[in-house]
Design a protein around this motif. Structure first.
Motif, PDB file in Angstrom:
ATOM      1  N   THR A 123      29.507 -26.197  37.787  1.00 28.51           N
ATOM      2  CA  THR A 123      28.928 -27.508  38.096  1.00 28.51           C
ATOM      3  C   THR A 123      28.361 -27.587  39.509  1.00 28.51           C
ATOM      4  OG1 THR A 123      31.086 -28.378  38.770  1.00 28.51           O
ATOM      5  CG2 THR A 123      30.425 -28.717  36.471  1.00 28.51           C
ATOM      6  N   GLN A 124      28.862 -26.768  40.445  1.00 26.87           N
ATOM      7  CA  GLN A 124      28.462 -26.890  41.843  1.00 26.87           C
ATOM      8  C   GLN A 124      27.529 -25.776  42.341  1.00 26.87           C
ATOM      9  OE1 GLN A 124      29.468 -29.477  43.902  1.00 26.87           O
ATOM     10  NE2 GLN A 124      30.320 -30.384  42.055  1.00 26.87           N
ATOM     11  N   LYS A 125      27.261 -24.775  41.515  1.00 29.28           N
ATOM     12  CA  LYS A 125      26.475 -23.643  42.009  1.00 29.28           C
ATOM     13  C   LYS A 125      25.072 -24.077  42.417  1.00 29.28           C
ATOM     14  CE  LYS A 125      25.008 -22.000  37.468  1.00 29.28           C
ATOM     15  NZ  LYS A 125      25.131 -20.906  36.524  1.00 29.28           N
ATOM     16  N   VAL A 126      24.574 -23.399  43.449  1.00 30.33           N
ATOM     17  CA  VAL A 126      23.247 -23.674  44.000  1.00 30.33           C
ATOM     18  C   VAL A 126      22.266 -22.696  43.361  1.00 30.33           C
ATOM     19  CG1 VAL A 126      21.876 -23.659  46.113  1.00 30.33           C
ATOM     20  CG2 VAL A 126      24.245 -24.483  46.156  1.00 30.33           C
ATOM     21  N   ALA A 127      21.124 -23.214  42.934  1.00 26.00           N
ATOM     22  CA  ALA A 127      20.110 -22.359  42.313  1.00 26.00           C
ATOM     23  C   ALA A 127      19.581 -21.375  43.362  1.00 26.00           C
ATOM     24  CB  ALA A 127      18.977 -23.209  41.768  1.00 26.00           C
ATOM     25  N   ARG A 128      19.542 -20.103  42.975  1.00 25.28           N
ATOM     26  CA  ARG A 128      19.039 -19.057  43.891  1.00 25.28           C
ATOM     27  C   ARG A 128      17.607 -18.735  43.538  1.00 25.28           C
ATOM     28  NH1 ARG A 128      23.704 -15.655  42.359  1.00 25.28           N
ATOM     29  NH2 ARG A 128      22.080 -14.414  41.434  1.00 25.28           N
ATOM     30  N   ASP A 129      16.803 -18.670  44.558  1.00 20.10           N
ATOM     31  CA  ASP A 129      15.444 -18.178  44.365  1.00 20.10           C
ATOM     32  C   ASP A 129      15.003 -17.536  45.671  1.00 20.10           C
ATOM     33  OD1 ASP A 129      15.243 -20.420  45.895  1.00 20.10           O
ATOM     34  OD2 ASP A 129      13.455 -21.210  44.922  1.00 20.10           O
ATOM     35  N   ASP A 147      30.765 -11.294  36.192  1.00 28.63           N
ATOM     36  CA  ASP A 147      30.402  -9.986  36.723  1.00 28.63           C
ATOM     37  C   ASP A 147      29.468 -10.092  37.920  1.00 28.63           C
ATOM     38  OD1 ASP A 147      31.896  -8.757  34.772  1.00 28.63           O
ATOM     39  OD2 ASP A 147      30.204  -8.553  33.382  1.00 28.63           O
ATOM     40  N   GLY A 148      29.059 -11.318  38.272  1.00 23.17           N
ATOM     41  CA  GLY A 148      28.103 -11.494  39.355  1.00 23.17           C
ATOM     42  C   GLY A 148      28.647 -12.390  40.454  1.00 23.17           C
ATOM     43  N   PHE A 149      27.719 -12.999  41.180  1.00 27.80           N
ATOM     44  CA  PHE A 149      28.062 -13.838  42.316  1.00 27.80           C
ATOM     45  C   PHE A 149      27.228 -15.105  42.260  1.00 27.80           C
ATOM     46  CE2 PHE A 149      28.684  -9.428  43.412  1.00 27.80           C
ATOM     47  CZ  PHE A 149      29.990  -9.431  43.881  1.00 27.80           C
ATOM     48  N   GLU A 150      27.782 -16.185  42.811  1.00 26.51           N
ATOM     49  CA  GLU A 150      27.072 -17.449  42.880  1.00 26.51           C
ATOM     50  C   GLU A 150      27.231 -18.040  44.273  1.00 26.51           C
ATOM     51  OE1 GLU A 150      25.059 -18.818  40.727  1.00 26.51           O
ATOM     52  OE2 GLU A 150      25.466 -17.432  39.085  1.00 26.51           O
ATOM     53  N   LEU A 151      26.312 -18.941  44.616  1.00 33.75           N
ATOM     54  CA  LEU A 151      26.378 -19.685  45.871  1.00 33.75           C
ATOM     55  C   LEU A 151      26.902 -21.078  45.565  1.00 33.75           C
ATOM     56  CD1 LEU A 151      22.859 -18.786  47.320  1.00 33.75           C
ATOM     57  CD2 LEU A 151      25.030 -17.682  47.809  1.00 33.75           C
ATOM     58  N   VAL A 152      27.908 -21.522  46.333  1.00 33.15           N
ATOM     59  CA  VAL A 152      28.435 -22.876  46.161  1.00 33.15           C
ATOM     60  C   VAL A 152      28.534 -23.550  47.528  1.00 33.15           C
ATOM     61  CG1 VAL A 152      29.739 -22.360  44.052  1.00 33.15           C
ATOM     62  CG2 VAL A 152      30.834 -22.085  46.254  1.00 33.15           C
ATOM     63  N   PRO A 153      28.448 -24.868  47.562  1.00 31.78           N
ATOM     64  CA  PRO A 153      28.596 -25.583  48.834  1.00 31.78           C
ATOM     65  C   PRO A 153      30.019 -25.461  49.392  1.00 31.78           C
ATOM     66  CG  PRO A 153      27.710 -27.016  47.104  1.00 31.78           C
ATOM     67  CD  PRO A 153      28.111 -25.748  46.466  1.00 31.78           C
ATOM     68  N   ARG A 154      30.182 -25.743  50.667  1.00 32.09           N
ATOM     69  CA  ARG A 154      31.470 -25.628  51.349  1.00 32.09           C
ATOM     70  C   ARG A 154      32.564 -26.452  50.672  1.00 32.09           C
ATOM     71  NH1 ARG A 154      33.985 -23.340  54.256  1.00 32.09           N
ATOM     72  NH2 ARG A 154      32.241 -22.248  55.093  1.00 32.09           N
ATOM     73  N   ALA A 155      32.269 -27.696  50.268  1.00 36.41           N
ATOM     74  CA  ALA A 155      33.287 -28.562  49.649  1.00 36.41           C
ATOM     75  C   ALA A 155      33.828 -27.922  48.370  1.00 36.41           C
ATOM     76  CB  ALA A 155      32.692 -29.933  49.361  1.00 36.41           C
TER      77      ALA A 155
END
Length: 185
Positions: free
Chosen positions: A85-91, A129-137
């Motif tokens: 729910t919190q992951k940031v879209a990577r581009d 199997d991968g990685f995601e970016l999430v905000p600090r909170a």
């Protein structure tokens, strides 16, 4: 009634008790005098008691293990839900390299995401199997459940002193050089 207790006879004559009550009390006294105490447990009874106690202890241990497993599964599900729910879209087409234990991993990010990673407002977490970016909170919520999921958090060390080389003269000399947080290597 010739053999009764003198007190009982006096109470009967005075009408304070009934004959049936006196008889009942006499029977109970007789049972108490001639009654058997609890029989000493036999070896088979002791063995059965020991086996019951061992089985109860095993059952408690199995139940505790089952509860711990269920709680771990619940924490994993919570972490997965937070990340989804919190992951940031990577581009982007710029490579961002980071350490994952002894391995160096790469994510493609744009300049804005790179800055956010450098200052610690975004955190890299392991997801499947991968990685995601999430905000600090979101990363703080994840850290409460399982800190091992967090791979890179540049904002975690804020407020701590810079790492020391162990030599005060060297530290003072190198303090004059500014190292950029977004150094690409």
């Amino acid at each position: 009634m010739a053999k009764g207790n003198p007190l009982q006879q006096q109470l009967l004559k005075a009408g304070l008790v009934k004959k049936s009550q006196v008889s009942q009390a006499a029977r109970e006294q007789e049972k108490a005098r001639h009654g058997k105490g609890p029989a000493a447990p036999t070896d088979s009874q002791r063995e059965a008691d020991r086996l019951r106690a061992e089985k109860a202890e095993r059952d408690r241990a199995i139940e505790a293990e089952r509860k711990a497993g269920a709680q771990a599964q619940e924490r994993k599900a919570q972490i997965r839900q937070i990340i989804e729910t919190q992951k940031v879209a990577r581009d982007g087409d710029s490579e961002y390299r980071f350490n994952d234990g002894t391995l160096i991993r790469t994510l493609l990010v744009n300049a804005a995401l790179r800055r956010q990673l450098a200052v610690g407002s975004l955190v890299i977490v392991r997801f499947g199997d991968g990685f995601e970016l999430v905000p600090r909170a979101a990363a703080d919520k994840i850290r409460e459940r399982d800190a091992g999921v967090i791979v890179l958090d540049n904002g975690q060390n804020k407020g701590h002193d810079e790492p020391s080389t162990g030599n005060a003269e060297d530290d003072a000399y190198y303090a004059q050089f500014q190292v950029p947080d977004d150094l690409i290597w």
